[in-house]
Design a protein around this motif. Structure first.
Motif: not given
Length: 332
Positions: A285, A290-291, A320, A328-330, A332
């Protein structure tokens, strides 16, 4: 942008914006973990990190001196970064808000002897017989005062007197100036801060703000705080393929750990961990943002199969966006 969610009372002080480890330091630390020990850019990165850490440690030591202040009179904001009317961002190490005046404190953590020289407006550090020039902090706080005053005016707020100080946190630092530099009123060791504030409080008789107004101003300033955005890989011209993948062992720092039966195992020190991947994803990250995609997470953690990667994503509870095949996932 930071939004005020609560006021922090630290050792009885009204901390509107607490001191935190700067994001750039975290990124430099992550970068050093993820590049080869012999990388040609490593010495420069280590030097830059050391300078920033010295500044951060100076700010940490300043907290002790701030702890003596009356919480009813002083609101404290650390590392407040604002955007001026000319779209130029400026940051203040500490901003103290009082009902009578605002005070900018520039913190210096420098060893040796420092000299303020007037003719060329120089700031010189002498250590072990070697002279080194630094950016003049008196000029720095002068510009900060002008920008803060301009910012306050642009926000249509009442404009209080703005004072500034340069504080040296190392008590062994020797401060000198030539006869033409009037530095004694605005340059001091941090342990003299309390006495200086008493002097300022006597200098200004009447209050400009009520406690309620001061709190409103504090919230407004905090809402306008803008975090510095630094692409650390671009800054040092480091390519993605130079970054080392794999989960770092929390015990011996070895990379990579192996995934075995739902845990991470270090072949070097035999440490077993359930959550060692959390710190590794924080490295991702900090370095890339973050993606993250399914494939990127799989490769960065060194997971063997797509199904293991999917289980990992599910266990992390990542949100996502995008279609199934372009998801795409974010982090934390």
């Amino acid at each position: 942008m930071v939004i005020l969610t609560q006021l922090n009372y630290l050792e009885g002080k009204m901390i509107i914006k607490p001191l935190e480890k700067p994001l750039t330091i975290k990124k430099l630390e992550a970068l050093l973990i993820r590049i080869d020990k012999n990388h040609p850019k490593r010495p420069q990165i280590e030097q830059d990190l050391a300078k920033r850490m010295a500044g951060y440690k100076g700010e940490q030591s300043m907290e002790y001196h701030l702890s003596f202040l009356d919480e009813r009179k002083y609101y404290i904001l650390h590392a407040l970064r604002l955007q001026s009317s000319s779209n130029y961002c400026f940051q203040m190490d500490v901003l103290l808000l009082t009902s009578k005046y605002f005070l900018i404190i520039e913190i210096k953590n420098i060893i040796g002897q420092v000299t303020f020289e007037n003719h060329f407006a120089q700031f010189i550090r002498t250590l072990n017989g070697i002279e080194e020039g630094f950016y003049n902090p008196l000029d720095q706080v002068k510009k900060q005062k002008l920008r803060l005053d301009s910012f306050i005016e642009s926000q249509k707020m009442k404009r209080p007197p703005i004072k500034s100080l340069v504080c040296f946190t190392n008590p062994q630092t020797i401060i000198r100036s030539d006869s033409r530099v009037k530095a004694s009123q605005s340059v001091m060791h941090a342990h003299n801060l309390f006495s200086k504030l008493e002097e300022l409080n006597q200098q200004f008789d009447s209050s400009m703000f009520t406690e309620k107004e001061l709190l409103k101003i504090s919230r407004k300033l905090l809402k306008q705080h803008c975090e510095e955005v630094v692409n650390i890989l671009k800054r040092y011209d480091i390519d993605r393929n130079e970054i080392i993948n794999g989960v770092q062992c929390p015990g011996c720092s070895n990379i990579p750990m192996n995934r075995q039966s739902g845990s991470w195992f270090c072949a070097k020190c035999n440490l077993k961990s359930k959550d060692a991947h959390i710190a590794t994803l924080e490295d991702y990250r900090l370095l890339f943002g973050p993606n993250i995609t399914h494939l990127e997470l799989k490769e960065f953690l060194g997971l063997a199969t797509n199904s293991t990667t999917s289980k990992m994503i599910y266990s992390l509870g990542l949100t996502h966006c995008g279609s199934r095949y372009r998801r795409t996932y974010k982090l934390k």
